[in-house]
Design an enzyme around this catalytic site. Structure first.
Site, short mmCIF file in Angstrom:
data_model
loop_
_atom_site.label_atom_id
_atom_site.label_comp_id
_atom_site.label_asym_id
_atom_site.label_seq_id
_atom_site.Cartn_x
_atom_site.Cartn_y
_atom_site.Cartn_z
N LYS A 78 0.93 -1.05 0.19
CA LYS A 78 0.03 0.13 0.08
C LYS A 78 0.82 1.36 -0.08
O LYS A 78 1.98 1.17 0.72
CB LYS A 78 -0.98 0.10 1.26
CG LYS A 78 -2.01 0.99 1.44
CD LYS A 78 -2.67 0.90 2.69
CE LYS A 78 -3.90 1.74 2.75
NZ LYS A 78 -4.73 1.78 4.13
N SER A 153 -9.91 1.46 3.22
CA SER A 153 -9.00 2.25 2.37
C SER A 153 -7.98 1.41 1.46
O SER A 153 -7.30 2.28 0.58
CB SER A 153 -8.34 3.49 3.10
OG SER A 153 -7.24 2.72 4.07
N SER A 177 -9.91 -0.96 7.42
CA SER A 177 -9.24 -0.82 6.03
C SER A 177 -8.67 -1.97 5.29
O SER A 177 -8.12 -1.75 4.33
CB SER A 177 -8.47 0.47 5.98
OG SER A 177 -9.02 1.56 6.15
#
Lengths: 484, 95
Positions: A78, A153, A177
């Protein structure tokens, strides 16, 4: 079976037996990213040159007898994790062009374990969101239906693993997330106990809640990756010093006699019937496996959303004060004074959701509202944690839905912040209590994946993985990559 | 209870967020709706409940205070929007 369909463990078998080289495996992933990611939007940066050099090095090390736990396995990170010499934006315009001079501890650990870095994945700006639509750069699409969101997210990391654009990836979870996008994309995603994995070099959102964890296609792969990234770190004083168990070994084992609690309050109003059906079906499977499955009440669950959306924005408003256009990142041009530079840099650099959270958090911390909002929310947090403490006196794990709905269409919730916040209603309480939560796919509803959330007590990762692995073996769900 | 435009402007200034007129209007609406929802927590009596700031049992984690190398100045300044010699350069603090 094609190379990109191999689980991490099968890829390692193939690498060990010299059926395939890391260079071949990596090239297969890079080709797939090249042909599909313009449609999917999972990656913000593809580090092809780095991946090729990592892969050549992995093959060389293996020839010399090295067998590090992830040697030669292509993974993605990420874009919230700092990577030395590789742009790290956190999905924000304010960090566009930021090239960290150091690696996050998890990036170092993956590299030391021999993993090949394919790139950095898309995310909601500063990890604030549940659909990855708050990225300043692009939307990511759900591999199961390109008209729907991947969740968020960590939507890029979830979609990359679901679509076979990485064998595994890392995400972060502050209120859901990792778990929610894993549920919406039909992959395994694990938020470990708060402090189990170092936060050093992970761009801060809400420091009392943030935690990194893996996305994989199977629970066994998840156990392997978690074992690589978990453990104490002198650079993060909140990283727990407890020894890291052999998670792969703990993922083996049966469920006979295990006490499983099912919190009534997680079956919220508005839950889609197909989601409830799939989750109830999974509970039947756990019963068939010999677990003692019973309902339990967690009376403060419905207050978690309000408490979370005061505490997390309050912490964020302090953490994001560092983006002032002085040391790194964006600075608004032609400001006449430092104050003017601050106001314009932050006004132009942050997107709407980040501004909303900074405003909410600053308001909750401001004079006259601090006790009524921030301290009140912290007291609710105490009660939510107490609900879990009480439940874990009687149960080994709790099992619940991960998300009340399957993936929703792009744009469906962008105009209504509160509706978007409600996507995380089943994951937020677990975050406030700092507990481990694992998402395991448990079937389809309307041809979209549904996720089962397995929640353990603090440092209960081994039991959670054991339940996840046993369920996965017994369930009809087979990890598969949807046609894109 | 709605939040006033003046409150939105005040909080934005505390957070050093330059907002446009439209953003201020939209945030006034959205924050009012969100804060209305937040007030559900007032249904719970917490008069005897201590607050929780963090959930791990660690206190005062110590390590030996030994010198070690820092990152090179050039690497740190490489990301600076503006610099002069070995310093970050900023617009004037005073008018």
């Amino acid at each position: 079976m094609e190379l990109h369909e191999l689980t991490v463990l099968r890829a390692l078998d193939a690498l060990r037996s010299r059926e395939v080289s890391s260079v071949e495996l990596t090239e297969a992933y890079l080709r797939r990213i090249e042909s599909l990611d313009h449609t999917l939007g999972a990656y913000l940066t593809v580090t092809a040159a780095r991946a090729r050099s990592d892969a050549r090095r992995a093959d060389e090390l293996r020839r010399r007898g090295d067998d590090a736990p992830l040697l030669g396995v292509p993974v993605a990170l990420k874009d919230i994790f700092c990577t030395n010499g590789i742009e790290t934006t956190c999905g924000s315009r304010i960090l566009k062009g930021f090239v960290p001079p150091y690696d996050a501890t998890v990036a170092t650990r993956l590299a030391e374990a021999g993993a090949v870095l394919l790139g950095k994945t898309n995310m909601d700006e500063f990890a604030m969101g549940s659909s990855t639509e708050n990225s300043a750069f692009q939307s990511t699409r759900n591999p199961w239906d390109l008209a729907r969101v991947p969740g968020g997210s960590s939507g890029g990391s979830a979609a990359a693993v679901a679509a076979g654009l990485a064998a595994a990836s890392l995400g972060t979870d502050t209120g859901g997330s990792i778990r929610q996008p894993a549920a919406l994309c039909g992959v395994v995603g694990f938020k470990p106990t708060y402090g189990r994995v170092s936060r050093y070099g992970m761009i801060a959102f809400a420091s009392s809640l943030d935690q990194a964890g893996p996305f994989t296609r199977t629970v066994a792969d998840c156990a392997l990756v978690l074992g690589v990234i978990a453990g104490h770190d002198p650079s993060d004083s909140t990283a727990l010093p407890d020894p890291v168990p052999d998670y792969q070994a703990s993922a083996d084992g049966e469920l006979r006699g295990l006490h499983v609690g099912v919190p009534d309050e997680y079956f919220v109003a508005g839950m889609e019937p197909g989601v409830e059906r799939a989750v109830r079906g999974a509970l039947d499977t756990l019963t068939e496996l010999g677990a003692d499955v019973r309902p339990v009440s967690m009376p403060h669950t419905s207050y978690a959303l309000a408490a979370y959306y005061l505490i997390a924005p309050a912490e964020a408003s302090a953490n994001l004060a560092r983006y002032d256009g002085v040391k790194y990142g964006y600075r608004a041009p032609n400001a006449n004074t430092t104050l003017d530079a601050y106001l314009r840099t932050r006004g132009e650099g942050f997107g709407p959701e980040v501004k909303r959270r900074i405003m909410l958090g600053t308001y909750a911390l401001s004079s006259g509202y601090y006790d009524a909002y921030y301290v009140k929310a912290q007291k609710i947090r105490t009660l939510i944690k107490a609900d879990f403490d009480r439940a874990f006196e009687s149960f080994d794990v709790l099992v619940a839905p991960t998300s009340p709905t399957v993936a929703f269409p792009l744009g469906a919730k962008t105009a209504d912040p509160l509706a978007m916040y409600l996507s995380d209603v089943c994951t937020l309480p677990v975050s406030l209590a700092g507990l481990p939560g694992l998402n395991v796919p448990c079937g389809l509803a309307d041809e979209m994946p549904v996720g089962l959330q397995i929640i353990g007590p603090a440092l209960g990762e081994e039991t959670v993985l054991r339940v996840g692995a046993a369920y996965e073996r017994a369930s009809a769900w087979q990890p598969r990559i949807p046609e894109i | 209870m709605a939040i006033s435009r003046e409150e939105v402007e005040h909080v934005a200034f505390l957070a050093r967020l330059g907002l446009t007129e439209e953003e201020t209007t939209r945030l006034q609406e959205q924050l009012s709706t969100i804060l209305d929802y937040m007030r559900t927590i007032n249904e719970v009596d917490t008069s005897e409940i201590p607050p929780t700031a963090q959930v791990i049992p660690l206190r005062n984690v110590m390590r030996p205070d030994e010198p070690r190398p820092s990152l090179p100045v050039e690497q740190i300044l490489a990301n600076a929007p503006d610099r002069e010699d070995n310093h970050f350069r900023v617009p004037p603090v005073l008018d």
